[in-house]
Design an enzyme around this catalytic site. Structure first.
Site: not given
Length: 178
Positions: A9-11, A13
Protein backbone atom coordinates in the site's frame (compact mmCIF):
# COMPACT_ATOMS: atom_id res chain seq x y z
CA UNK A 1 23.48 -6.03 6.62
CA UNK A 2 20.81 -7.35 4.29
CA UNK A 3 18.01 -5.83 2.22
CA UNK A 4 14.27 -6.49 2.17
CA UNK A 5 11.85 -4.83 -0.24
CA UNK A 6 8.10 -4.80 0.37
CA UNK A 7 5.04 -3.21 -1.19
CA UNK A 8 1.95 -3.08 1.02
CA UNK A 9 0.00 0.00 0.00
CA UNK A 10 1.03 3.60 0.51
CA UNK A 11 4.73 3.69 1.31
CA UNK A 12 4.17 6.28 4.06
CA UNK A 13 2.34 3.63 6.09
CA UNK A 14 4.72 0.79 5.32
CA UNK A 15 7.76 2.90 6.18
CA UNK A 16 6.19 3.82 9.53
CA UNK A 17 5.56 0.14 10.33
CA UNK A 18 9.18 -0.95 9.83
CA UNK A 19 11.42 2.00 10.69
CA UNK A 20 11.24 1.65 14.48
CA UNK A 21 12.12 -2.04 14.67
CA UNK A 22 15.31 -3.16 16.42
CA UNK A 23 17.79 -4.26 13.80
CA UNK A 24 16.35 -2.06 11.05
CA UNK A 25 19.09 0.38 10.15
CA UNK A 26 17.34 2.25 7.35
CA UNK A 27 14.01 2.39 5.52
CA UNK A 28 13.72 4.22 2.20
CA UNK A 29 10.41 4.83 0.43
CA UNK A 30 10.48 4.44 -3.32
CA UNK A 31 9.27 2.81 -6.47
CA UNK A 32 9.96 -0.57 -8.10
CA UNK A 33 8.70 -2.81 -10.85
CA UNK A 34 7.78 -0.27 -13.51
CA UNK A 35 8.59 0.46 -17.13
CA UNK A 36 10.53 3.73 -16.87
CA UNK A 37 13.68 4.80 -15.04
CA UNK A 38 13.56 7.34 -12.21
CA UNK A 39 9.79 7.84 -12.09
CA UNK A 40 8.22 10.73 -10.22
CA UNK A 41 5.46 10.40 -7.65
CA UNK A 42 3.04 12.01 -10.10
CA UNK A 43 3.95 9.49 -12.81
CA UNK A 44 3.59 6.53 -10.44
CA UNK A 45 0.24 7.83 -9.13
CA UNK A 46 -1.07 7.93 -12.69
CA UNK A 47 -0.98 4.13 -12.64
CA UNK A 48 0.57 4.12 -16.11
CA UNK A 49 4.19 3.33 -15.23
CA UNK A 50 3.61 -0.07 -13.62
CA UNK A 51 5.63 0.88 -10.55
CA UNK A 52 4.69 -0.13 -7.04
CA UNK A 53 5.14 2.08 -3.99
CA UNK A 54 7.63 0.08 -1.93
CA UNK A 55 10.04 0.38 0.94
CA UNK A 56 13.64 -0.76 0.84
CA UNK A 57 14.79 -1.95 4.27
CA UNK A 58 18.41 -2.32 5.38
CA UNK A 59 18.47 -4.66 8.37
CA UNK A 60 20.83 -6.64 10.59
CA UNK A 61 19.80 -10.32 10.42
CA UNK A 62 21.59 -10.96 13.72
CA UNK A 63 19.02 -8.69 15.41
CA UNK A 64 15.87 -9.20 13.32
CA UNK A 65 15.44 -12.00 10.82
CA UNK A 66 13.89 -11.81 7.38
CA UNK A 67 11.27 -14.27 8.64
CA UNK A 68 10.34 -11.80 11.41
CA UNK A 69 10.08 -8.99 8.86
CA UNK A 70 7.79 -11.19 6.76
CA UNK A 71 5.55 -11.84 9.76
CA UNK A 72 5.19 -8.11 10.37
CA UNK A 73 4.58 -7.54 6.64
CA UNK A 74 1.73 -10.08 6.52
CA UNK A 75 0.08 -8.83 9.72
CA UNK A 76 0.08 -5.11 8.94
CA UNK A 77 -1.76 -4.96 5.61
CA UNK A 78 -4.41 -6.86 3.65
CA UNK A 79 -2.57 -9.18 1.25
CA UNK A 80 -5.85 -10.40 -0.28
CA UNK A 81 -6.87 -7.29 -2.18
CA UNK A 82 -5.50 -6.90 -5.69
CA UNK A 83 -4.13 -3.42 -6.40
CA UNK A 84 -5.55 -1.75 -3.32
CA UNK A 85 -5.15 -1.13 0.38
CA UNK A 86 -8.24 0.35 1.93
CA UNK A 87 -9.20 3.49 0.00
CA UNK A 88 -5.88 3.57 -1.87
CA UNK A 89 -6.65 1.97 -5.23
CA UNK A 90 -4.30 1.32 -8.16
CA UNK A 91 -1.49 -0.97 -9.24
CA UNK A 92 0.96 1.21 -7.31
CA UNK A 93 -0.61 -0.07 -4.06
CA UNK A 94 -0.30 -3.80 -4.78
CA UNK A 95 0.98 -6.22 -2.19
CA UNK A 96 4.44 -7.44 -3.12
CA UNK A 97 7.53 -9.09 -1.76
CA UNK A 98 10.64 -8.47 -3.86
CA UNK A 99 13.32 -10.91 -2.83
CA UNK A 100 17.07 -10.33 -2.92
CA UNK A 101 18.17 -13.98 -2.75
CA UNK A 102 16.83 -17.53 -2.97
CA UNK A 103 16.38 -17.85 0.78
CA UNK A 104 14.09 -14.80 0.85
CA UNK A 105 12.13 -16.22 -2.10
CA UNK A 106 11.70 -19.58 -0.38
CA UNK A 107 10.64 -18.05 2.95
CA UNK A 108 8.13 -15.73 1.28
CA UNK A 109 6.60 -18.48 -0.86
CA UNK A 110 6.37 -20.89 2.09
CA UNK A 111 4.71 -18.25 4.27
CA UNK A 112 2.20 -17.32 1.55
CA UNK A 113 1.36 -20.99 0.95
CA UNK A 114 0.87 -21.55 4.69
CA UNK A 115 -1.48 -18.56 4.92
CA UNK A 116 -3.55 -19.80 1.98
CA UNK A 117 -3.53 -23.47 3.08
CA UNK A 118 -4.73 -22.51 6.56
CA UNK A 119 -7.28 -19.98 5.28
CA UNK A 120 -5.71 -17.29 7.45
CA UNK A 121 -7.74 -14.69 5.55
CA UNK A 122 -11.30 -14.87 4.20
CA UNK A 123 -9.90 -14.54 0.66
CA UNK A 124 -6.74 -15.93 -0.99
CA UNK A 125 -3.46 -14.04 -0.58
CA UNK A 126 -2.63 -12.28 -3.87
CA UNK A 127 0.78 -10.89 -2.87
CA UNK A 128 3.22 -11.04 -5.76
CA UNK A 129 6.61 -12.58 -4.98
CA UNK A 130 9.23 -11.53 -7.52
CA UNK A 131 12.96 -10.90 -7.80
CA UNK A 132 13.81 -7.42 -6.52
CA UNK A 133 13.60 -5.04 -9.48
CA UNK A 134 15.50 -1.78 -9.73
CA UNK A 135 14.61 0.42 -6.78
CA UNK A 136 14.18 4.16 -7.26
CA UNK A 137 14.08 6.25 -4.07
CA UNK A 138 11.03 8.51 -3.84
CA UNK A 139 11.39 12.25 -3.62
CA UNK A 140 12.83 13.59 -0.34
CA UNK A 141 9.47 14.85 0.93
CA UNK A 142 8.21 11.23 1.05
CA UNK A 143 11.01 10.02 3.35
CA UNK A 144 10.28 9.65 7.07
CA UNK A 145 6.81 10.92 6.26
CA UNK A 146 4.84 9.64 9.23
CA UNK A 147 7.36 10.97 11.75
CA UNK A 148 7.32 14.40 10.11
CA UNK A 149 3.60 14.60 9.27
CA UNK A 150 1.90 12.25 11.74
CA UNK A 151 -0.62 14.94 12.67
CA UNK A 152 -2.12 15.03 9.14
CA UNK A 153 -5.50 13.29 8.67
CA UNK A 154 -4.20 10.57 6.30
CA UNK A 155 -1.49 9.63 8.78
CA UNK A 156 -3.93 9.67 11.71
CA UNK A 157 -6.57 7.52 10.01
CA UNK A 158 -4.46 5.18 7.85
CA UNK A 159 -0.86 5.01 9.13
CA UNK A 160 -1.44 5.43 12.89
CA UNK A 161 -3.56 2.24 13.25
CA UNK A 162 -0.80 0.22 11.56
CA UNK A 163 1.87 1.72 13.81
CA UNK A 164 -0.31 1.02 16.86
CA UNK A 165 -0.84 -2.57 15.68
CA UNK A 166 2.94 -3.10 15.47
CA UNK A 167 3.32 -1.72 18.99
CA UNK A 168 0.60 -4.06 20.27
CA UNK A 169 1.73 -7.21 18.45
CA UNK A 170 5.50 -6.69 18.25
CA UNK A 171 6.32 -4.28 21.09
CA UNK A 172 9.35 -6.33 22.15
CA UNK A 173 10.87 -5.78 18.69
CA UNK A 174 10.71 -1.98 18.87
CA UNK A 175 13.71 0.23 19.47
CA UNK A 176 13.96 1.73 22.96
CA UNK A 177 11.88 4.86 23.47
CA UNK A 178 9.35 4.10 20.73
Amino acid sequence: MQKATFGAGCFWCVEAVFQNLKGVEKVVSGYAGGRIANPTYKEVCSGLTGHNEVIDITFDPAVISYKELLEIFWKTHDPTTLNRQGNDVGTQYRSGIYYHNEEQKQLAEEYKKKLNDNHAFPNPVVTEILPAPTFYPAEDYHQNYFNLHGHEPYCQFVARPKVDKVKALFGEKLKAGV
